[in-house]
Design a protein around this motif. Structure first.
Motif, mmCIF file in Angstrom:
data_model
loop_
_atom_site.group_PDB
_atom_site.id
_atom_site.type_symbol
_atom_site.label_atom_id
_atom_site.label_comp_id
_atom_site.label_asym_id
_atom_site.label_seq_id
_atom_site.Cartn_x
_atom_site.Cartn_y
_atom_site.Cartn_z
ATOM 1 N N GLU A 127 -6.705 16.228 -2.490
ATOM 2 C CA GLU A 127 -5.607 15.579 -1.771
ATOM 3 C C GLU A 127 -5.253 16.353 -0.495
ATOM 4 O O GLU A 127 -5.073 15.760 0.580
ATOM 5 C CB GLU A 127 -4.381 15.459 -2.663
ATOM 6 C CG GLU A 127 -3.259 14.672 -1.973
ATOM 7 C CD GLU A 127 -1.940 14.734 -2.730
ATOM 8 O OE1 GLU A 127 -1.302 13.685 -2.889
ATOM 9 O OE2 GLU A 127 -1.539 15.850 -3.115
ATOM 10 N N VAL A 140 -1.847 9.810 0.367
ATOM 11 C CA VAL A 140 -3.057 9.555 -0.414
ATOM 12 C C VAL A 140 -2.641 8.720 -1.627
ATOM 13 O O VAL A 140 -1.889 9.179 -2.481
ATOM 14 C CB VAL A 140 -3.737 10.865 -0.860
ATOM 15 C CG1 VAL A 140 -4.960 10.573 -1.718
ATOM 16 C CG2 VAL A 140 -4.133 11.699 0.357
ATOM 17 N N CYS A 143 -5.914 9.828 -6.047
ATOM 18 C CA CYS A 143 -6.629 11.097 -5.977
ATOM 19 C C CYS A 143 -6.879 11.559 -7.407
ATOM 20 O O CYS A 143 -5.956 12.008 -8.084
ATOM 21 C CB CYS A 143 -5.804 12.124 -5.206
ATOM 22 S SG CYS A 143 -6.652 13.693 -4.942
ATOM 23 N N VAL A 173 -10.962 9.519 -4.178
ATOM 24 C CA VAL A 173 -9.810 9.727 -3.298
ATOM 25 C C VAL A 173 -9.639 8.522 -2.381
ATOM 26 O O VAL A 173 -10.616 7.952 -1.902
ATOM 27 C CB VAL A 173 -9.957 11.026 -2.478
ATOM 28 C CG1 VAL A 173 -11.165 10.973 -1.545
ATOM 29 C CG2 VAL A 173 -8.684 11.343 -1.702
ATOM 30 N N ALA A 202 -13.289 13.766 0.462
ATOM 31 C CA ALA A 202 -12.068 13.481 1.216
ATOM 32 C C ALA A 202 -12.388 13.167 2.677
ATOM 33 O O ALA A 202 -11.822 12.242 3.265
ATOM 34 C CB ALA A 202 -11.115 14.674 1.124
#
Length: 442
Positions: A127, A140, A143, A173, A202
């Motif tokens: 995250e 976010v 996650c 994510v 990510a």
């Protein structure tokens, strides 16, 4: 009671009560998942569960009974017999006898070596990495890191003894980005040992979300397209039931009776490979030794997928594709690791070959927008324009429509970038397809 002792009591009791044969399917597993929201644990699951399914053959019919408690063998056998008496179908479903299996090499799964605190820390790191990748990231929305492992055991009174272990890991994510009044999201994931790569996961998700900020619908028309690998795997997974002999025998597959016929372009070969490292196994849900096979070879359908029941009905050998969704479920048919065999051209070469058209990177609405019986689909999609052999502006809010078999026959080139989808053992490379109807702006 210890489960081996319980199993022996079940077999003894079943034969005493007049069953021709009896079989146990035991499955137990441990699962962990952690969802992080704003640096805190939003949801946390660490569970262990197991259960045993008894199958008996009584008066020519199969009866099932499930328990999570290794007690009262006589009662479980009686429930299975009662269920067999209520079965109306007269289709025979053979049990496997004693078999021998190839040895499956154990896969490296580094996340399983972590304790739960380390997995939570890994999820938080993902995250944080997503937020640090771009100032446009507002939050976010998803996650998660998850792991699972377990054991499956099949035994019966005919001498069958089949035991396997399994394990898996994944990270996911979904960042949300904002520029002006426009808000977009995207997602990325990693599977198996790659789930340790939370930073790259990510970064990929943020890049996709930021690119989508400038997306708009393209003009309605007929386009040559590249269906990117994960989107292609999603589509194949959604239509995978079409290859089931069980569905074909129920009249729910366009492929019924089409063995030996051409159902796809010459460049398409579809494998069912139980030894693939994504999810390797030595036997199926009936204890049948599995084998790698070309379900479709150079566009021609070689075989549907069979368990012992459908194979007997069709007068062929089982393909080793008996499936069980859980220990509590009955025996069905499903693929092992299912994939389109990769070609030789890279993704970049596919883009050059397409020259002008559309790259479809994501499709959605798979549950409501397609019919696995008719093969028709109409799906929301997003991606990018391809102009003069180069990736151009982002595209969204478009609809891609067609028929799966017509689509597969329209494939011109298969790429080399094989990749798995999330949640099912299906992989595909990117493919270049001609003449696809796209609805966008008029």
């Amino acid at each position: 009671m210890e489960r081996n002792e319980f199993r022996n009591l079940l077999f003894e009791e079943a034969l005493k009560q007049g069953c021709e044969a009896a079989e146990t399917y035991y499955a137990s597993g441990e699962a962990f998942s952690c969802d992080i929201l704003e640096g805190e644990v939003n949801r946390y699951v660490s569970s262990k569960e197991g259960g045993l399914n008894l199958r008996v053959k009584f008066e020519g019919r199969d009866g099932y009974a499930y328990t999570e408690s290794m007690e009262d063998a006589a009662g479980l056998v009686q429930r299975a017999i009662d269920n067999a008496r209520s079965v109306e179908s007269e289709d025979a479903h053979p049990m496997q006898g004693r078999q021998s299996y190839v040895e499956i090499a154990k896969r490296e799964n580094p996340l399983l070596k972590m304790d739960n605190a380390e997995k939570i820390a890994l999820t938080k790191r993902m995250e944080t990495s997503a937020k640090e990748n771009s100032p446009l990231v507002q939050r976010v929305s998803g996650c998660m890191v998850q792991t699972e492992s377990g054991i499956v055991e099949l035994h019966n009174t005919l001498g069958l003894e089949a035991v396997r272990t399994y394990s898996d890991s994944a990270c996911f994510v979904g960042p949300v980005v904002k520029k002006g009044e426009r808000v977009k999201d995207a997602y990325a994931f990693r599977l198996g040992a790659d789930a340790l790569g939370v930073e790259s996961c990510a970064k990929e998700a943020v890049e996709k979300a930021v690119l989508a900020l400038d997306a708009e619908p393209c003009a309605t028309g007929v386009y040559d397209i590249i269906l990117e690998n994960i989107a292609c795997a999603d589509l194949l997974a959604a239509f995978s039931s079409m290859f089931s002999a069980e569905e074909a025998q129920k009249g729910k597959s366009l492929l019924a009776g089409k063995e030996g016929e051409r159902i796809a372009a010459d460049c398409i070969t579809i494998m069912d490979d139980p030894f693939h490292p994504l999810a390797p196994r030595a036997f199926d849900g009936e204890g049948t030794p599995v084998k790698c096979k070309k379900v479709v070879e150079n566009g021609k359908l070689n075989t549907l997928l069979h368990n012992c029941k459908t194979a007997l009905k069709a007068g062929v050998e089982t393909t080793g594709n008996a499936s069980r969704g859980s220990a509590a479920g009955s025996i069905g048919v499903g693929p092992t690791v299912f994939y389109i065999q990769k070609g030789e051209k890279s993704f970049e070469q596919l883009v050059k070959e397409l020259n002008n058209g559309l790259l479809i990177t994501e499709i959605s609405g798979l549950h409501a927008g397609l019919n696995p019986v008719s093969g028709d689909f109409s799906l929301m999609a997003s991606g990018r324009l391809v102009e003069n052999g180069e990736l151009s502006k982002a595209v969204d809010q478009i609809t891609v429509a067609g028929n799966f078999l017509t689509f597969m026959k329209s494939v011109k080139t298969v790429g080399s970038d094989l990749k798995a989808t999330l949640g099912m053992a299906v992989l595909c490379p990117s493919i270049l397809v001609g003449g696809i109807s796209v609805a966008g702006k008029n």
